[in-house]
Design a protein around this motif. Sequence first.
Motif, short mmCIF file in Angstrom:
data_model
loop_
_atom_site.label_atom_id
_atom_site.label_comp_id
_atom_site.label_asym_id
_atom_site.label_seq_id
_atom_site.Cartn_x
_atom_site.Cartn_y
_atom_site.Cartn_z
N LEU A 183 -50.56 41.24 -28.26
CA LEU A 183 -51.20 42.41 -28.88
C LEU A 183 -50.62 42.70 -30.25
CD1 LEU A 183 -51.42 44.73 -25.76
CD2 LEU A 183 -53.33 43.64 -26.94
N MET A 184 -49.30 42.61 -30.38
CA MET A 184 -48.66 42.87 -31.66
C MET A 184 -49.06 41.81 -32.69
SD MET A 184 -47.32 45.72 -31.29
CE MET A 184 -46.50 45.85 -32.85
N GLY A 216 -58.16 40.18 -41.01
CA GLY A 216 -58.84 39.46 -39.94
C GLY A 216 -59.83 40.35 -39.22
N LYS A 217 -60.48 39.80 -38.20
CA LYS A 217 -61.44 40.58 -37.43
C LYS A 217 -61.34 40.22 -35.96
CE LYS A 217 -65.49 37.69 -37.27
NZ LYS A 217 -66.90 37.78 -37.11
N GLU A 218 -61.77 41.13 -35.13
CA GLU A 218 -61.84 40.88 -33.70
C GLU A 218 -63.07 40.05 -33.39
OE1 GLU A 218 -59.95 41.70 -30.97
OE2 GLU A 218 -58.42 42.36 -32.37
N ARG A 219 -62.93 39.15 -32.45
CA ARG A 219 -64.08 38.38 -31.98
C ARG A 219 -64.08 38.43 -30.46
NH1 ARG A 219 -63.67 32.65 -34.66
NH2 ARG A 219 -61.53 32.89 -34.01
N SER A 220 -65.24 38.26 -29.91
CA SER A 220 -65.35 38.25 -28.45
C SER A 220 -64.94 36.88 -27.91
CB SER A 220 -66.79 38.55 -28.03
OG SER A 220 -67.64 37.49 -28.40
N GLU A 221 -64.76 36.77 -26.61
CA GLU A 221 -64.40 35.49 -26.00
C GLU A 221 -65.49 34.44 -26.30
OE1 GLU A 221 -63.21 33.65 -21.65
OE2 GLU A 221 -63.71 35.76 -21.82
N ARG A 222 -66.73 34.85 -26.28
CA ARG A 222 -67.84 33.93 -26.53
C ARG A 222 -67.80 33.39 -27.95
NH1 ARG A 222 -74.05 35.16 -27.22
NH2 ARG A 222 -74.83 33.07 -26.90
N GLU A 223 -67.42 34.24 -28.94
CA GLU A 223 -67.37 33.79 -30.33
C GLU A 223 -66.28 32.77 -30.52
OE1 GLU A 223 -68.86 37.40 -33.06
OE2 GLU A 223 -66.99 37.75 -32.02
N LEU A 265 -57.61 38.34 -25.28
CA LEU A 265 -56.99 39.52 -24.70
C LEU A 265 -57.90 40.10 -23.61
CD1 LEU A 265 -55.79 41.15 -28.01
CD2 LEU A 265 -54.45 39.78 -26.41
N PRO A 266 -57.29 40.67 -22.58
CA PRO A 266 -58.10 41.28 -21.53
C PRO A 266 -58.77 42.55 -22.05
CG PRO A 266 -55.80 41.77 -21.16
CD PRO A 266 -55.86 40.80 -22.30
N PRO A 267 -59.93 42.92 -21.50
CA PRO A 267 -60.62 44.13 -21.96
C PRO A 267 -59.84 45.41 -21.64
CG PRO A 267 -61.82 43.12 -20.14
CD PRO A 267 -60.68 42.21 -20.48
N ILE A 268 -59.06 45.38 -20.56
CA ILE A 268 -58.26 46.55 -20.16
C ILE A 268 -56.86 46.07 -19.77
CG2 ILE A 268 -58.00 48.39 -18.45
CD1 ILE A 268 -61.04 48.43 -18.20
#
Length: 41
Positions: free
Chosen positions: A22-23, A34-41, A7-10
């Motif tokens: 997003l939904m 679940g959990k959020e992860r960064s693009e790098r993860e 997902l985009p940061p903004i």
Amino acid sequence: MIVEFILPPIVSHADPQLEGHLMSDLNMLAATGGKERSERE
């Protein structure tokens, strides 16, 4: 199989496809713990 969306940061404008992602992301967080992860993860 794992399918993930980055997902985009903004979000700067309405986008029906992005809204679906997003939904899906919110549903995964709420329903499965679940959990959020960064693009790098």
